[in-house]
Enzyme design. Sequence first.
Site, PDB file in Angstrom:
ATOM      1  N   ASP A  62      -3.015  10.763  13.318  1.00  0.00           N
ATOM      2  CA  ASP A  62      -3.479  10.341  12.213  1.00  0.00           C
ATOM      3  C   ASP A  62      -4.007   9.019  12.043  1.00  0.00           C
ATOM      4  O   ASP A  62      -3.926   7.726  11.612  1.00  0.00           O
ATOM      5  CB  ASP A  62      -2.516  10.279  11.000  1.00  0.00           C
ATOM      6  N   GLU A  72       5.453   4.523   0.749  1.00  0.00           N
ATOM      7  CA  GLU A  72       5.062   3.035   0.239  1.00  0.00           C
ATOM      8  C   GLU A  72       5.461   2.091   1.167  1.00  0.00           C
ATOM      9  O   GLU A  72       6.671   2.385   1.866  1.00  0.00           O
ATOM     10  CB  GLU A  72       5.637   3.039  -1.108  1.00  0.00           C
ATOM     11  N   GLY A  76       0.494   8.542   3.629  1.00  0.00           N
ATOM     12  CA  GLY A  76       1.056   9.947   3.328  1.00  0.00           C
ATOM     13  C   GLY A  76       2.517  10.054   3.552  1.00  0.00           C
ATOM     14  O   GLY A  76       3.396  10.730   3.257  1.00  0.00           O
ATOM     15  N   GLY A  84       0.800  -1.089   0.015  1.00  0.00           N
ATOM     16  CA  GLY A  84       0.239   0.102   0.001  1.00  0.00           C
ATOM     17  C   GLY A  84       0.911   1.229   0.120  1.00  0.00           C
ATOM     18  O   GLY A  84       2.120   1.060  -0.077  1.00  0.00           O
ATOM     19  N   GLN A  85       0.190   2.458   0.106  1.00  0.00           N
ATOM     20  CA  GLN A  85       0.900   3.724  -0.041  1.00  0.00           C
ATOM     21  C   GLN A  85       0.076   4.787   1.089  1.00  0.00           C
ATOM     22  O   GLN A  85      -0.995   4.681   0.801  1.00  0.00           O
ATOM     23  CB  GLN A  85       1.061   4.235  -1.317  1.00  0.00           C
ATOM     24  N   LYS A 132       8.551  -0.016   5.211  1.00  0.00           N
ATOM     25  CA  LYS A 132       7.875   1.492   4.738  1.00  0.00           C
ATOM     26  C   LYS A 132       9.145   2.022   4.204  1.00  0.00           C
ATOM     27  O   LYS A 132       9.984   2.732   4.970  1.00  0.00           O
ATOM     28  CB  LYS A 132       7.311   2.096   6.014  1.00  0.00           C
TER      29      LYS A 132
END
Length: 508
Positions: free
Chosen positions: A468, A356, A353, A350-351, A371
């Site tokens: 977040d 990736e 903020g 996934g990717q 990451k």
Amino acid sequence: MSSYACFIFLFLFSFLNSFRVSAQDPTYISHVCPNTTTYTRNSTYSTNLQTLLSSLSSPNASYATGFQNATLGEAPDRLTGLFLCRGDLSTEVCRRCVVFAASDTFTRCPNEKEVTLYYDECMLRYSNRYILSTLNTNGGIILSNTQNITSNYQIEFRDLVLSTMNQAATDASISPRRFEMRTANSTAFQFRTLYALVQCTPDLTRQECFRCLNLTISQLRTDKIGGRSVVSSCNSRYELYQFYNESNIGTPQPQLDSAPPPLPISVPSPQPGEGGNSTVIVVTVVVPISVIFLLLVAVFSFRAKKKRTVYETEPLTEDKGDITTAGSLQFDFKAIEAATDKFSLSNKLGQGGFGEVYKGTFPSGVQVAVKRLSKTSGQGEREFENEVVVVAKLQHMNLVRLLGFCLEGEEKILIYEFVPNKSLDYFLFDSTMQSQLDWTRRYRIIGGIARGILHLHQDSRLTIIHRDLKAGNILLDADMNPKVADFGMARIFGMDQTEANTRRVVGT
């Protein structure tokens, strides 16, 4: 005359070697005793601790197995402890190390409730938390021999070390003792035999032991002729000399009654007129002098060796009570690149903020989440390393574990434990997957998320505001237990941090 000196030297060497092993104190490596929780003398905890250490170091302890644990007291003065002796050592050496450590703890960590002492022969650990049957890779230290491998042979030597250590880790993880020693030979470079040893605490599961050993192996310096990586739950070591008792590998040893007799020492009978008396005098005078000289040389060499530090440790952070360091968490970029198949799309998970995320698989079979941070961070290398160390110290069953990092050129990479069931949004917002989230499971997920956030806000050594929190940052393990991810990214990534201004809009 040379045969006399040779025999005497071999005798002295064997004698001094056995004397050194049987008489000297355990070889101290390091200790970890964070002063975040302390106790006072004459308190209930102090009394319980003395009783616990007396139990672990008593003559009735399990020195033959090299491992024992114990629990004592009631909350809040309850504590657990354990010791682990190196698997190749005798019962007596194990007992002596544990007894020494039980006394040494009051000198090195006089009033801390959580302590780990590392020696070459054993490890002693106790805590006011429950530490049994729990994987813990905190408080680690990396040691490296000061001598480098010749540059022409570094790649071949690295491959030999990693393959040997990984094979040993596989065998150790399925062994009841969680212990393995292994040797390897190669004619590709000037060194012939590599000696490797890996060990976990036997209370770990097979998977936990394998994971722990692979973490320590990945941290070894393979450009040196020897090194070791030690954490609370396991340790790995390799050398180009025999540093362990090879008889415990399983190689049959000669019995006393079948051992070859010593070489006879005979003094030739003096012949008339050939100075027989002078020969006897020479032997009588020179041999004792040789014995004394060799004895002095051996004693001097032994003392000099004790004073000389063979290993160089990674630099510690300012917090002297915690030896989790940037060096102990750093991964090699080439190893990460190989594990992710050069960050191939097929491994991309996934990717977000911050960059990736890729799935990585090391040769040993251990899987991680990689990451790869975007290159817009304004932090310098030292700040990045320090913040990684801070976040890596945060451990909770509902927080994704940060295993380490890689910093090479413009690349800034974080290595996390791999969580197989993707993220919560994958189940919440997919009509076919929603059926797997009944109310009981949803309730458990909600509780787990709350516990993880509570730990970040209140129970950890430093307060971290996630900034977040969303379904995409809640990962689910194989049992659908939630793990909060991407916490501490404001610190690691170098964003502006204002803990007081919580109304500021940040993140998704």
